[in-house]
Design a protein around this motif. Structure first.
Motif, PDB file in Angstrom:
ATOM      1  N   VAL A  49       0.840  -1.207   0.000  1.00  0.00           N
ATOM      2  CA  VAL A  49       0.000   0.000   0.000  1.00  0.00           C
ATOM      3  C   VAL A  49       0.869   1.249   0.000  1.00  0.00           C
ATOM      4  N   GLU A  50       0.423   2.232  -0.756  1.00  0.00           N
ATOM      5  CA  GLU A  50       1.109   3.516  -0.793  1.00  0.00           C
ATOM      6  C   GLU A  50       0.395   4.456   0.160  1.00  0.00           C
ATOM      7  N   VAL A  51       1.129   4.917   1.169  1.00  0.00           N
ATOM      8  CA  VAL A  51       0.557   5.817   2.174  1.00  0.00           C
ATOM      9  C   VAL A  51       1.189   7.187   1.973  1.00  0.00           C
ATOM     10  N   PRO A  52       0.389   8.178   1.538  1.00  0.00           N
ATOM     11  CA  PRO A  52       0.930   9.523   1.314  1.00  0.00           C
ATOM     12  C   PRO A  52       1.465  10.135   2.609  1.00  0.00           C
ATOM     13  N   MET A  53       2.467  10.984   2.471  1.00  0.00           N
ATOM     14  CA  MET A  53       3.095  11.616   3.633  1.00  0.00           C
ATOM     15  C   MET A  53       2.085  12.365   4.497  1.00  0.00           C
ATOM     16  N   GLU A  70      -6.371  -0.134   6.234  1.00  0.00           N
ATOM     17  CA  GLU A  70      -7.516  -1.044   6.056  1.00  0.00           C
ATOM     18  C   GLU A  70      -8.581  -0.408   5.180  1.00  0.00           C
ATOM     19  N   SER A  71      -8.769   0.913   5.287  1.00  0.00           N
ATOM     20  CA  SER A  71      -9.766   1.588   4.462  1.00  0.00           C
ATOM     21  C   SER A  71      -9.332   1.562   2.991  1.00  0.00           C
ATOM     22  N   LEU A  72      -8.027   1.629   2.736  1.00  0.00           N
ATOM     23  CA  LEU A  72      -7.514   1.540   1.370  1.00  0.00           C
ATOM     24  C   LEU A  72      -7.791   0.164   0.790  1.00  0.00           C
ATOM     25  N   GLU A  73      -7.564  -0.872   1.584  1.00  0.00           N
ATOM     26  CA  GLU A  73      -7.768  -2.239   1.108  1.00  0.00           C
ATOM     27  C   GLU A  73      -9.238  -2.515   0.829  1.00  0.00           C
TER      28      GLU A  73
END
Length: 77
Positions: A49-53, A70-73
């Motif tokens: 997953v890519e998590v923005p800064m 989890e919300s991204l998935e």
């Protein structure tokens, strides 16, 4: 393994802490931009997953960033 367990393991490794509680603050634990970048990279390589800064700043605890991931998935194809 649950997302929170993976996030905690990454944080423990990068922050060099033996144990981090779900509500411990990244910055209080000594987190700074270089460590944040390493954690961001680990999220991408280990969790996919890519998590923005900005989300790292908005979610500075294991619990909150895990919920974000989890919300991204949930919306991932």
């Amino acid at each position: 393994m649950m997302i929170a367990d993976s996030v905690r393991a990454i944080w423990c490794r990068e922050l060099k802490c033996d144990d981090i509680a779900a509500d411990d603050d990244f910055f209080t634990l000594g987190g700074q931009s270089v460590i944040m970048f390493k954690i961001q990279d680990a999220f991408l390589t280990e969790l996919g997953v890519e998590v923005p800064m900005d989300q790292m700043f908005l979610n500075p605890t294991v619990a909150s960033i895990s919920a974000y991931i989890e919300s991204l998935e949930a919306v991932a194809p």
